[in-house]
Design a protein around this motif. Structure first.
Motif, mmCIF file in Angstrom:
data_model
loop_
_atom_site.group_PDB
_atom_site.id
_atom_site.type_symbol
_atom_site.label_atom_id
_atom_site.label_comp_id
_atom_site.label_asym_id
_atom_site.label_seq_id
_atom_site.Cartn_x
_atom_site.Cartn_y
_atom_site.Cartn_z
ATOM 1 N N ARG A 12 5.889 0.053 5.177
ATOM 2 C CA ARG A 12 4.931 0.008 4.263
ATOM 3 C C ARG A 12 4.703 -1.256 3.394
ATOM 4 O O ARG A 12 5.337 -1.465 2.613
ATOM 5 C CB ARG A 12 4.994 1.159 3.410
ATOM 6 C CG ARG A 12 4.029 1.586 2.350
ATOM 7 C CD ARG A 12 4.499 2.644 1.417
ATOM 8 N NE ARG A 12 4.475 4.039 2.047
ATOM 9 C CZ ARG A 12 3.802 4.968 1.956
ATOM 10 N NH1 ARG A 12 2.691 4.961 1.425
ATOM 11 N NH2 ARG A 12 4.167 6.149 2.742
ATOM 12 N N ARG A 138 -7.495 4.803 -0.550
ATOM 13 C CA ARG A 138 -6.150 4.342 -0.244
ATOM 14 C C ARG A 138 -6.096 5.016 1.216
ATOM 15 O O ARG A 138 -6.139 5.907 1.487
ATOM 16 C CB ARG A 138 -5.336 4.943 -1.404
ATOM 17 C CG ARG A 138 -3.904 4.420 -0.829
ATOM 18 C CD ARG A 138 -2.748 4.880 -2.035
ATOM 19 N NE ARG A 138 -1.594 4.340 -1.406
ATOM 20 C CZ ARG A 138 -0.423 4.774 -2.451
ATOM 21 N NH1 ARG A 138 -0.552 5.385 -3.529
ATOM 22 N NH2 ARG A 138 0.782 4.027 -2.104
ATOM 23 N N PHE A 140 -3.237 4.437 4.759
ATOM 24 C CA PHE A 140 -2.237 4.064 5.249
ATOM 25 C C PHE A 140 -2.158 4.479 6.728
ATOM 26 O O PHE A 140 -1.540 5.571 6.773
ATOM 27 C CB PHE A 140 -0.895 4.775 4.388
ATOM 28 C CG PHE A 140 0.511 4.070 4.945
ATOM 29 C CD1 PHE A 140 0.800 3.197 5.448
ATOM 30 C CD2 PHE A 140 1.485 5.404 4.977
ATOM 31 C CE1 PHE A 140 1.942 2.757 5.866
ATOM 32 C CE2 PHE A 140 2.659 4.750 5.395
ATOM 33 C CZ PHE A 140 2.961 3.681 5.722
ATOM 34 N N LYS A 142 -0.416 5.084 9.811
ATOM 35 C CA LYS A 142 0.892 4.911 10.688
ATOM 36 C C LYS A 142 0.690 4.802 11.804
ATOM 37 O O LYS A 142 1.052 5.863 12.582
ATOM 38 C CB LYS A 142 1.586 6.230 10.106
ATOM 39 C CG LYS A 142 2.099 6.144 8.549
ATOM 40 C CD LYS A 142 3.088 7.578 8.154
ATOM 41 C CE LYS A 142 3.207 7.643 6.660
ATOM 42 N NZ LYS A 142 4.094 8.992 6.551
ATOM 43 N N ASP A 151 -0.258 -0.235 3.425
ATOM 44 C CA ASP A 151 -0.787 0.671 2.575
ATOM 45 C C ASP A 151 -1.705 -0.029 1.493
ATOM 46 O O ASP A 151 -1.394 -0.529 0.881
ATOM 47 C CB ASP A 151 0.493 1.123 1.884
ATOM 48 C CG ASP A 151 0.088 2.544 0.676
ATOM 49 O OD1 ASP A 151 -0.835 2.758 0.639
ATOM 50 O OD2 ASP A 151 1.023 3.017 0.471
ATOM 51 N N THR A 226 -4.212 9.371 -0.770
ATOM 52 C CA THR A 226 -3.749 8.563 0.361
ATOM 53 C C THR A 226 -4.365 9.181 1.700
ATOM 54 O O THR A 226 -3.903 10.422 1.870
ATOM 55 C CB THR A 226 -2.151 8.324 0.503
ATOM 56 O OG1 THR A 226 -1.801 7.562 -0.469
ATOM 57 C CG2 THR A 226 -1.854 7.391 1.739
ATOM 58 N N VAL A 228 -4.104 9.183 5.764
ATOM 59 C CA VAL A 228 -3.190 9.023 6.831
ATOM 60 C C VAL A 228 -3.803 9.698 7.989
ATOM 61 O O VAL A 228 -3.776 10.867 8.336
ATOM 62 C CB VAL A 228 -1.944 9.610 6.780
ATOM 63 C CG1 VAL A 228 -0.904 9.084 7.882
ATOM 64 C CG2 VAL A 228 -1.189 8.822 5.501
#
Length: 261
Positions: A12, A138, A140, A142, A151, A226, A228
């Motif tokens: 991250r 935001r 992130f 993965k 991130d 966040t 994802v």
């Protein structure tokens, strides 16, 4: 002060990106500042993105020294957003103090010399204004296919109207330009711009706003969380999806299209 442990995890990498608005005139959609990354870059090489980069340890040090009610982690991301914008574009945002084209050029040269924002603030008699960068999103992703997992916190900044000087940092980018969100999406559809999944989704969201004030109101409606992306399979087709309630008008894309982009 060292970087917070949760941000230093190898899977991250903390990063900050700024979407800078500029008024294009009455009745016209706002323009956004974008860069095209060098194809030699490991992450998003050749892609059109917003200015930004990773949060450095010195950004945390500067954030901790500021008289701010923000958590140091958040303040450090905003410091990084301001620093990266000056470094990559020559544009001074989030600054209180005298700024003109010549001063901004001198500040950028000093930043490139020292690599940190603190000496620039002292030399230019500037104060940093963390409230001038507004939290927007935001992300992130993965994705084990990515060489690095960033991130990234996205911020908004408003230039209003007026002429500004911008110059591309050719060590990481090959092009620097103002473009309306819907024009960037149209250029991507024509194959003229390469746009990665998070940038495309953010451009679609930004294309809804007639001005910066509308974008700021949208930020208030959808507090940052966040995002994802996840893979879902429906009727034999795989999709890359994001939450339906995070403020984005398009929340999925066929996985094959994402990989081609």
């Amino acid at each position: 002060m060292s970087q917070p442990e949760n941000s230093a995890r190898p899977d991250r990498i903390p990063a900050a990106t700024v979407i800078v608005f500029r008024s294009a005139g009455p009745g016209k959609p706002p323009e956004l500042l974008m860069v095209t990354r060098s194809r030699n870059m490991a992450f998003a090489g050749g892609a059109a993105v917003f200015p930004g980069g990773r949060v450095d340890p010195a950004d945390y040090d500067l954030a901790a020294s500021l008289a701010s009610a923000l958590p140091v982690e958040e303040a450090a991301h905003r410091v990084a957003a301001i620093r990266e914008t000056l470094e990559e574009t020559g544009l001074a945002i989030g600054i209180s103090g005298r700024v003109d084209a010549a001063i901004a050029r001198a500040a950028r040269a000093l930043l490139l010399e020292h690599g940190t924002l603190g000496p620039v603030l002292a030399a230019m008699d500037w104060q940093i204004d963390l409230d001038a960068v507004l939290p927007f999103a935001r992300w992130f992703p993965k994705n084990e296919r990515l060489p690095r997992l960033f991130d990234t916190r996205f911020y908004l900044a408003d230039l209003g109207t007026g002429a500004v000087d911008i110059t591309v940092d050719e060590t990481e980018n090959t092009r620097l330009y103002w473009i309306a969100a819907h024009d960037a999406l149209a250029a991507a559809e024509r194959g003229e711009l390469s746009v990665i999944f998070p940038t495309r989704r953010n451009l679609e969201r930004l294309a809804q706003f007639p001005d910066f004030a509308a974008a700021a109101q949208d930020c208030a409606r959808f507090p940052v969380r966040t995002i994802v992306p996840r893979i879902a399979e429906e009727h034999g087709q795989r999709w890359l999806c994001i939450p339906e309630d995070a403020g984005y008008p398009v929340t999925r894309e066929p996985l094959g299209d994402v990989l081609r982009g």
